[in-house]
Design an enzyme around this catalytic site. Sequence first.
Site, PDB file in Angstrom:
ATOM      1  N   GLU A  78       0.853  -1.202   0.000  1.00 45.66           N
ATOM      2  CA  GLU A  78       0.000   0.000   0.000  1.00 45.66           C
ATOM      3  C   GLU A  78       0.880   1.239   0.000  1.00 45.66           C
ATOM      4  O   GLU A  78       0.612   2.211   0.714  1.00 45.66           O
ATOM      5  CB  GLU A  78      -0.929   0.010   1.217  1.00 45.66           C
ATOM      6  CG  GLU A  78      -1.884  -1.157   1.250  1.00 45.66           C
ATOM      7  CD  GLU A  78      -2.939  -1.003   2.343  1.00 45.66           C
ATOM      8  OE1 GLU A  78      -4.108  -0.777   1.990  1.00 45.66           O
ATOM      9  OE2 GLU A  78      -2.600  -1.102   3.527  1.00 45.66           O
TER      10      GLU A  78
ATOM     11  N   CYS B 172     -11.138   3.038   5.862  1.00 45.55           N
ATOM     12  CA  CYS B 172     -10.395   4.224   6.306  1.00 45.55           C
ATOM     13  C   CYS B 172     -10.680   5.441   5.428  1.00 45.55           C
ATOM     14  O   CYS B 172     -10.734   6.573   5.914  1.00 45.55           O
ATOM     15  CB  CYS B 172      -8.895   3.930   6.316  1.00 45.55           C
ATOM     16  SG  CYS B 172      -8.275   3.196   4.796  1.00 45.55           S
TER      17      CYS B 172
HETATM   18 ZN    ZN Z   1      -7.771   4.818   3.273  1.00 41.02          ZN
END
Ligand code: ZN
Length: 638
Positions: A317, A401
């Site tokens: 990520e 998120c």
């Molecule tokens: Zn996020």
Amino acid sequence: MPLDPQSPQPPEHVSSPLEAQISRSYRPVPLTAVTITDSFWEPRIRVNREQTLPHIYRLCRETGRVEAFKLDWKPGVEPVPHIFWVSDVAKWVEAASYSLATHPDPDLVVKAQQPDGYLNPYFTVVKPEQRWTNLRDMHELYCAGHLVEAGVTHFQATGKRVLLDAVCRYVDYIDTVFGTQPGKKRGYPGHEEIELALVKLYQVTGEKRYLRLSQYFVDERGHQPHYFDMEARLRGEDPKIFWAKTYEYNQSHLPVREQSEVVGHAVRAMYLYSAMADLARELGDYTLFQACTRLWNHLCTKRMYITGGIGSSWQNEGLTRDYDLPNESAYAETCAAIGLILWSKRMLQLDCDGRYADVLERILYNGMLSGVSLDGHKFFYENPLASPGNHHRQEWYDCACCPPNIARLLASLGQYIYASTDTEVVVHLYIQSSVRLTLDGREITVRQETTYPWDGLITIQLGMDESTVFGLNLRIPGWCRTARLSVNGDSLDLTEHIIKGYARVERLWHPGDHVVLALDMPVERVYAHPDVRQDTGCVALQRGPLIYCLEAVDHTVPLHRIVLPRTADLASHFEPGALGGIVVITGSAQAAGDTDWEGMLYRSWPATAYPCTITAIPYYAWDNRTLGEMRIWLQAEK
Ligand SMILES: [Zn+2]
């Protein structure tokens, strides 16, 4: 000490090489001092308040995130509270507090607090025996950080102390667990966030121990023997089998002052560097400021997408190698874009240099704004720069998120437009709005009128009780090649006024003075550095701060066949009915034909080109119509 919920306290006196710079540092403008009336942003802020925030709250309830705070989970019952659910709810409380649209009630959150101050449902009811045993992977301090931010914002917005007091108790307890003193754990978060939150908590309470705890977490990071190694051994695990393989993943491979390359998980990196910039400012720490500028330069000259997105790989990520910026597989998480906005804003407070605002603006209008649909109900987690037609926004994610993060950014947009010192007024962003600023005890009102980003004409009206001397600083965006400035109708020679990307005019300003800034905004062709191999031979279109893309729905040929001639005229016009009202770019191009390829996959002569037209729309607005191919980078004529 008495607290004023609306005004962050100024930093205390500091003494260091940064002192001179910091003494001029730009104060954040309280959100309540700014009124946004902008035709581009006001509708988006309204959709965020009226659609996105209730949508996120409904899904936080339906998925069990809110209910988890009741602490009534029993083994075997689904859903099992997840380790980072706290942060989703906390970010929602923060966003709702900024907007005061949905009046968040933090009572349920506060009731989950344990007698010792601890506040995390997962480690209270699901795995209580594992509290503070795996800082590397389990997001415990990260969740605490988001609760702290929620507590601070809820207090600033409502004046109510219930959540602020709870997070102070929580942090007081955390302060007894972590630190360099004997008997404390020398740990720090695997996912940074609490560091920047503690600076906010210090700013609102004036309690220095919160600043010291933030400093401890940042300074302790990356030292040997490595805490995550020791912690793994205590769990009976071999530290070498860390799934991410390297502590670059969470930026703990080196002490922070020795880091010079932006590596690892992009969101973690951005939150850490934001805290480093905060501490540089609060403590006058020049070594942290140097580390920040080194890292910022590395990121923005070698590892950032044209949209301002960062983090090209899904595997970590995060960041990979210099100039490795694949388009279709770009990860470019919405949260990482937001993280770079947070960091750039803090760099601007340390050093009013237009390059920080240029990056902030690039993300705001492109890589961040693409993260939410026009109706406010769907979100991108990943923001690729090209798609064969299979990438779409979703209503929710298991790892959610991004939705509440974009909600809190939009709800707090007013904080990013202006800054001031006792002698300076700065306009970073051109968004129609007004602001009340206090310069050395005198109140100044700045009102800007504009239809930016569609047009580059900005009119600024100054309001004050009596004539006042100060410097007015207007950003000249890096994308703008020609700008004109006039004061009360008299043209100024801009070259005599530019300082670090801002046109600064200092004079005795009178009530009613007006300044007109005209930024030329033609359609521009943009090329990537030759080492960005994924963009070799390609061109992108930009107009003002907006990066454009092509979508299949506007074209009769597949987008990957289109070649943009070197000299093709590119026109632009406003279409009020399209995608909420946008400027579209149109032009003539060439497309490779396939009519004489029957039965062939390869052949010894190229495809025949034929004329076609292109219609480009702002990148942020893609995937709001019929599904299909999208691309930013077009083949350019050789
Ligand atoms: Zn996020």
